[in-house]
Motif scaffolding. Structure first.
Motif, short mmCIF file in Angstrom:
data_model
loop_
_atom_site.label_atom_id
_atom_site.label_comp_id
_atom_site.label_asym_id
_atom_site.label_seq_id
_atom_site.Cartn_x
_atom_site.Cartn_y
_atom_site.Cartn_z
N PRO A 51 -11.81 31.74 30.57
CA PRO A 51 -13.20 31.87 30.11
C PRO A 51 -13.44 31.35 28.69
N THR B 27 -15.08 25.78 38.06
CA THR B 27 -15.26 27.16 38.53
C THR B 27 -14.01 27.99 38.20
N PHE C 43 -14.25 27.79 29.14
CA PHE C 43 -15.55 27.63 29.81
C PHE C 43 -16.70 27.89 28.85
N LEU D 248 -14.08 29.23 34.65
CA LEU D 248 -14.94 30.39 34.42
C LEU D 248 -14.17 31.69 34.62
#
Length: 151
Positions: free
Chosen positions: A17, A10, A20, A13
């Protein structure tokens, strides 16, 4: 932050990013070991139809960095961390599922302990190896982390 694969994924993210969205995911973390996985896909491939070296670099750095972050958290001290050097060797095309494993957690804890005790900046050289589904090494990364207690 509690260091579980779900929490760290998480975190990716919102804070990393690029990692991710290219499919980099933490599979496991312990006191001494971490495993990060990434699957070769269209979004992370190079023109030669294998995984782009930078995606391998993100996954391997994460496997070392989460051990550093966990060791800092466990120490209870405020310690800054920074990659000061990196070296990589690529031995085979990275296709399919690749796992990056770092087994240097004990070494990292020892260097952080020394940094806290002495107050001096320390460096630690840690390794992360990328291994394909057949158990063959596709790449090996060495990261030099600089660790310094914040004043």
């Amino acid at each position: 932050m509690k260091f579980t694969p779900r929490k760290i994924n998480t975190f990716l993210l919102f804070k990393l990013p690029a990692a991710f969205f290219t499919g980099v995911r933490v599979a496991s973390i312990s006191e001494t070991n971490s495993v990060v996985r990434v699957r070769h896909r269209w979004v992370n491939q190079n023109p030669f139809k294998s995984m782009f070296w930078a995606v391998q670099g993100m996954a391997s750095e994460l496997s070392t960095g989460i051990l550093v972050m966990k060791a800092i958290s466990d120490s209870g001290e405020k310690v800054s961390m920074l990659v000061t050097n990196m070296n990589a060797v690529f031995t085979k095309k990275a296709v399919g599922k690749i796992r990056f494993e770092c087994n240097d957690g004990a070494l990292i804890k020892e260097v952080i302990k020394r940094a806290v005790e002495t107050g001096d900046g320390q460096t630690v050289l840690v390794t992360s190896e990328g291994i394909n589904e057949e158990g063959v090494s596709v790449s090996k990364f060495e990261f030099e982390w600089s660790l310094k207690v914040k004043s």
